[in-house]
Design an enzyme around this catalytic site. Structure first.
Site, PDB file in Angstrom:
ATOM      1  NE  ARG A  82      80.814  23.913   9.569  1.00 55.52           N
ATOM      2  CZ  ARG A  82      80.833  24.023  10.898  1.00 55.52           C
ATOM      3  NH1 ARG A  82      80.788  25.198  11.456  1.00 55.52           N
ATOM      4  NH2 ARG A  82      80.888  22.950  11.653  1.00 55.52           N
ATOM      5  NE  ARG A  92      83.910  36.123  -0.648  1.00 56.25           N
ATOM      6  CZ  ARG A  92      84.509  36.959  -1.461  1.00 56.25           C
ATOM      7  NH1 ARG A  92      85.455  37.733  -1.038  1.00 56.25           N
ATOM      8  NH2 ARG A  92      84.182  37.026  -2.712  1.00 56.25           N
ATOM      9  CG  ASP A  95      87.665  37.494   1.766  1.00 56.37           C
ATOM     10  OD1 ASP A  95      88.578  36.643   1.785  1.00 56.37           O
ATOM     11  OD2 ASP A  95      87.699  38.505   1.043  1.00 56.37           O
ATOM     12  CG  ASP A  97      91.304  39.791   1.428  1.00 62.34           C
ATOM     13  OD1 ASP A  97      91.712  38.633   1.244  1.00 62.34           O
ATOM     14  OD2 ASP A  97      90.329  40.276   0.833  1.00 62.34           O
TER      15      ASP A  97
END
Length: 167
Positions: A82, A92, A95, A97
């Protein structure tokens, strides 16, 4: 198989549980294997400062996915947990990356490898150095606060629930 390195961060809800679930979801992907993780580090937010501290880890994995397919898999994990993108660099749940993907150098609208800002962020490089000991952290980043939060001997130990750790 290709070796890729990811950075994972969370600062909403049960931050550790969010990171654990993200790793579980990566492990569940049949095109991803041999996951290793760094210790968990706690860091102050960067960019947008009006938010809580982050927990961050680095992840090493092997994958048969292309870089863009791995990006899709990472974004699927974020959606499952979510993640909402309301404020750039804002709070958040999780995350993910992509930092490195083999020796690839890639620049597209969707993805740049190596990650374009990784060498500006101690919260990325300190955990990553655990998995890539030869990594050099620029001297100017040594002053950024990155505090060891918890260390683990394995992914299995990291993924254990609170109940398991009471044994």
């Amino acid at each position: 198989m290709n070796v890729a390195y990811l950075s994972l961060g969370s600062n909403l809800g049960d931050r550790k549980a969010q990171l654990q679930e993200a790793v579980r979801l990566l492990q569940a992907n049949p095109a991803i294997s041999n996951i290793e993780i760094s210790s968990i580090y706690e860091t102050a937010p960067v960019g947008y400062l009006d938010q809580g501290a982050f927990l961050n880890i680095a992840v090493r994995l092997e994958t048969s996915l292309s870089p863009l397919e791995l990006l899709d898999a990472c974004q699927e994990v974020e959606q499952t947990l979510r993640r909402e993108r309301l404020v750039r660099w804002g709070p958040r749940t999780v995350d993910l990356d992509i930092l490195l993907y083999g020796q690839e150098q890639l620049i597209t609208e969707k993805l740049t490898i190596p990650h374009p800002r990784m060498y500006e962020r101690a919260f990325v490089l300190v955990p990553l150095r655990e998995l890539l000991p030869s990594l050099v952290i620029p001297a100017e980043l040594e002053t950024q606060e990155v505090a060891l939060w918890e260390a683990y001997s394995s992914v299995t130990a990291f993924l254990r629930t609170e109940i398991d750790s009471l044994d």
